[in-house]
Design an enzyme around this catalytic site. Structure first.
Site, short mmCIF file in Angstrom:
data_model
loop_
_atom_site.label_atom_id
_atom_site.label_comp_id
_atom_site.label_asym_id
_atom_site.label_seq_id
_atom_site.Cartn_x
_atom_site.Cartn_y
_atom_site.Cartn_z
N CYS A 113 41.40 38.67 35.61
CA CYS A 113 40.40 38.13 34.68
C CYS A 113 39.53 39.25 34.10
CB CYS A 113 39.58 37.03 35.35
SG CYS A 113 38.61 36.04 34.18
N HIS A 217 43.32 33.15 37.57
CA HIS A 217 42.77 33.45 38.89
C HIS A 217 43.72 33.02 40.00
CE1 HIS A 217 38.62 34.72 37.88
NE2 HIS A 217 38.83 34.00 36.79
N GLU A 219 43.81 34.13 42.94
CA GLU A 219 43.10 34.12 44.23
C GLU A 219 42.50 32.75 44.54
OE1 GLU A 219 39.62 34.69 41.48
OE2 GLU A 219 41.76 35.20 41.49
#
Length: 239
Positions: A113, A217, A219
């Protein structure tokens, strides 16, 4: 030995009740968990003087650049747009130094990002400071408050790229950004695009330079999505 993965940290500057008014150095837990699940040793790198970047990079095997604030347009020589949100120039400059030093030491970089956006800027590219300035904007790129496990749009993965080896050619992703890559840095190539034409993935044109980035994202979804965890597995163990 476990590979040591440096995660460039963020800083909570404004006082909150949660931390009794203290400033806090942090990184999202998803990065820590994903690196540990990939059998890596995560180390958070606190925002510091750019002069310390070489010492930090000396201590790690690979570098992750995480999300966070907007990037100061000073770095790509533009005045701030009225819709620019919070910036942290100290973080920008420190992470820029980390990038330069990691490239100098030939240590791999995974940029997520904001991290992908900063990588592009450091290498000579620029950003749309707000998607209202992007003439083809037609996709929901900021899905808040929708939870990250509910993907909001597709990305097309280009053939003959690193991401093409790791992901399906069309992939559903979450999306939490109002800035985006504008001019691509000369040493980078785009590896993924959103349906409205924004760059969603990058890698180096030079195959010997080990870096890649994604705009979404992984994660936030790695624990429920093995494909997103696979990005961390590859980065930690193979890249």
């Amino acid at each position: 030995m476990l590979p040591i993965i440096g995660i460039a940290g963020n800083q909570l500057i404004r006082a909150t009740d949660t931390f009794q008014g203290n400033q806090v150095t942090y990184t999202p837990q998803g990065f820590v968990n994903a690196v540990q699940q990939a059998d890596g040793l995560p180390i958070v790198l606190p925002i510091s003087s750019p002069k310390t970047a070489s010492a930090y990079i000396d201590q790690i095997d690979k570098l992750i650049l995480a999300g966070g604030q907007d990037i100061s347009p000073q770095l790509y020589h533009e005045p701030p747009h009225p819709k620019l949100l919070e910036t942290n120039l100290q973080r920008d400059l420190f992470e820029a130094a980390l990038i330069s030093e990691a490239l100098k030491q030939n240590k791999p970089i995974f940029a997520v990002c904001r991290g992908m956006q900063l990588l592009n800027v450091v290498l000579g590219g620029s950003l749309y400071q707000d998607l209202t300035t992007y003439p083809k904007w037609s996709v929901k790129h900021e899905q808040h408050p929708t939870a990250p496990q509910f993907a909001t749009h597709e990305v097309e993965i280009l053939p003959d790229t690193l991401l093409y080896q790791l992901l399906p050619d069309t992939y559903l992703v979450n999306s939490y950004h109002h800035q985006a890559l504008k001019e691509l840095a000369p040493s980078l190539k785009a590896t993924a695009f959103s349906p409205d034409g924004l760059v969603e993935g990058i890698e180096s044109l030079d195959k010997d330079v080990r870096l890649f980035g994604v705009q979404w994202h992984p994660e936030l979804t790695h624990s429920s999505n093995s494909t997103d965890q696979g990005l961390f597995d590859f980065f930690v163990q193979e890249f």
